[in-house]
Structures are given as structure tokens and as C-alpha cells.
Design an enzyme around this catalytic site. Structure first.
Site, PDB file in Angstrom:
ATOM      1  CG  HIS A 168      -2.063  -0.932   1.152  1.00  0.00           C
ATOM      2  ND1 HIS A 168      -1.972  -2.239   1.569  1.00  0.00           N
ATOM      3  CD2 HIS A 168      -3.336  -0.773   0.688  1.00  0.00           C
ATOM      4  CE1 HIS A 168      -3.131  -2.841   1.378  1.00  0.00           C
ATOM      5  NE2 HIS A 168      -3.973  -1.976   0.845  1.00  0.00           N
ATOM      6  CE  LYS A 221      -4.048  -0.556   4.622  1.00  0.00           C
ATOM      7  NZ  LYS A 221      -5.306   0.115   5.020  1.00  0.00           N
TER       8      LYS A 221
END
Length: 231
Positions: free
Chosen positions: A133, A137
Site C-alpha cells: 500500500h 497507510k
């Protein structure tokens, strides 16, 4: 996600947005016909049938309580919830329909089914889940990775996890089963965040008006899965 939801909701003829709520005080009270509220003003929002929540764990309790108070459904994509918050979802599901999911992609729904089948068929194989990600995140492993791990566990596998945070990666999940001399890889790659917003809006339209209970995205999206479980 909030901006994506507001931008994409008008594409659907079965949804009307009655309010938008954010953590900070809005600079405008009405934007494109939608009243704007801060989280501290949440109790002032107009009547609604279902709320769509993509916030942080710190903001989750208030929206769940408001939905329970008003008898409205809740679709939540907030991840990193504490055990007490997960228990609160179960308690609320006795009064309202609730869907809490780590990922609102239809592709991930299908991937979870494939992972469960592969784990059951490949007994004794190593199972590794690698998720990637963007650098902002916070939770690791991702909620989606943990959900895929749960699917693998249902098939009898014992998953291991690895996480990568780099650049602006929207979301990639690799589930790898490794045996002697062979390997099976199941992969989902998201290239646009709109898939998550569209999935959440689709779920909201399907959840509104249903009986109280805990629903999954699979219940609301895939044919033949219309009943709540665990209520």
C-alpha cells in the site's frame, strides 16, 4: 474516500446523499447541494437510511452509536478497530443491519473465495500473504490481508504476513501457496480508489431496509447470498 463517495454517488439513481461528515469543521456549509457537518455536529444531520463510514478508529464509535440510535444501517470501511469496537459492532447488529469490511472491491470478494478453496485443496502447503500500500497507510498488515488470512484459515492453512509501504500504491494483495517444486499465486491489484467507493455505495443501496444483522460484502453482492449471519 469521502470525496470519491460524494463524486460517484450521483451516478446511482437509487441513492440520495443527505449529508457529509468530516473530522474537521467544514469551510462551506453546503457543497453541490449536500449539507456539510463536522464530527462534533453529527447529531444534527438529517434523517438517513444508511451511513457510509470511511474514517479512523477514533471516529468510528460515534457513527456506530448514531446509526444504532436512529435505527439506520451502517456500511463501514474503517480498519484497525480495537477488540472492544468489534464487539460493539456485534452488539449493534442486534438492532440494525451492519456491514464492516476491510475492502469493498468485488474482485477481493472473489479472491477470498478462491483463497479458501485453494487452502482446502492444498493441505500442508505454506501460505504467505504479501500486501502493498501507499506510504500513508497506518495499519499493518492491512485489514484486507487479515481477511484473506481468515479465508485461508477456514480452508485449513496457517498464513504468514508481509507488508510493504511504498509510493502511492493503491492496494495489492498476493496470496501464495508453496509446495515442493510448485507454487500457486492468487493476486488482486487495485489501480484506482474509485472501485472501493463504488463497492461501498453498492453495498449501502443493498443494505438499506434490511433486517438487523451482520452482513458481508459477499452477502450483498454475489447471487444467492442475501441473508445476514451472526446476528
Amino acid at each position: 474516500m469521502g470525496q470519491s463517495l460524494l463524486r460517484l454517488a450521483p451516478e446511482r439513481g437509487d441513492l440520495d446523499v443527505v449529508a457529509a461528515v468530516s473530522g474537521s469543521k467544514p469551510t462551506q456549509r453546503v457543497v453541490d447541494g449536500v449539507p456539510q457537518f463536522s464530527a462534533s455536529e453529527m447529531h444534527g444531520v438529517p434523517a438517513f437510511d444508511v451511513a457510509v463510514d470511511f474514517s479512523l478508529p477514533a471516529g468510528f464509535d460515534a457513527i456506530l452509536a448514531l446509526c444504532a440510535e436512529r435505527g439506520a444501517g451502517l456500511v463501514s470501511g474503517t480498519t484497525g478497530l480495537e477488540p472492544a469496537q468489534l464487539a460493539a459492532i456485534d452488539a449493534a447488529a442486534a438492532r440494525i443491519p451492519v456491514l464492516s469490511a476491510a475492502n469493498f472491491s468485488l474482485g477481493v470478494v472473489v479472491l477470498a473465495d478462491l483463497v479458501r478453496q485453494a487452502a482446502a485443496a492444498l493441505e500442508g502447503w505454506d501460505c504467505d500473504i504479501v500486501e502493498s500500500h501507499h506510504v500513508l497507510k497506518k495499519d499493518s498488515p492491512s485489514g484486507t490481508a487479515l481477511a484473506l488470512g481468515a479465508s485461508a484459515g477456514q480452508g485449513g492453512a496457517e498464513p504468514r504476513y508481509a507488508a510493504l509501504r511504498a509510493g502511492d500504491i493503491v492496494g495489492e494483495h498476493l496470496v501464495q501457496f508453496t509446495g515442493l517444486g510448485e507454487r500457486v499465486e492468487l493476486v488482486h491489484r487495485a489501480t484506482n480508489r474509485d472501485i472501493f467507493a463504488r463497492g461501498a455505495l453498492h453495498a449501502a443501496a443493498r443494505l438499506a431496509g434490511r433486517a438487523p444483522g451482520r452482513y458481508t460484502l459477499r452477502d450483498l453482492v454475489l447471487p444467492g447470498r442475501a441473508e445476514a449471519t451472526g446476528a
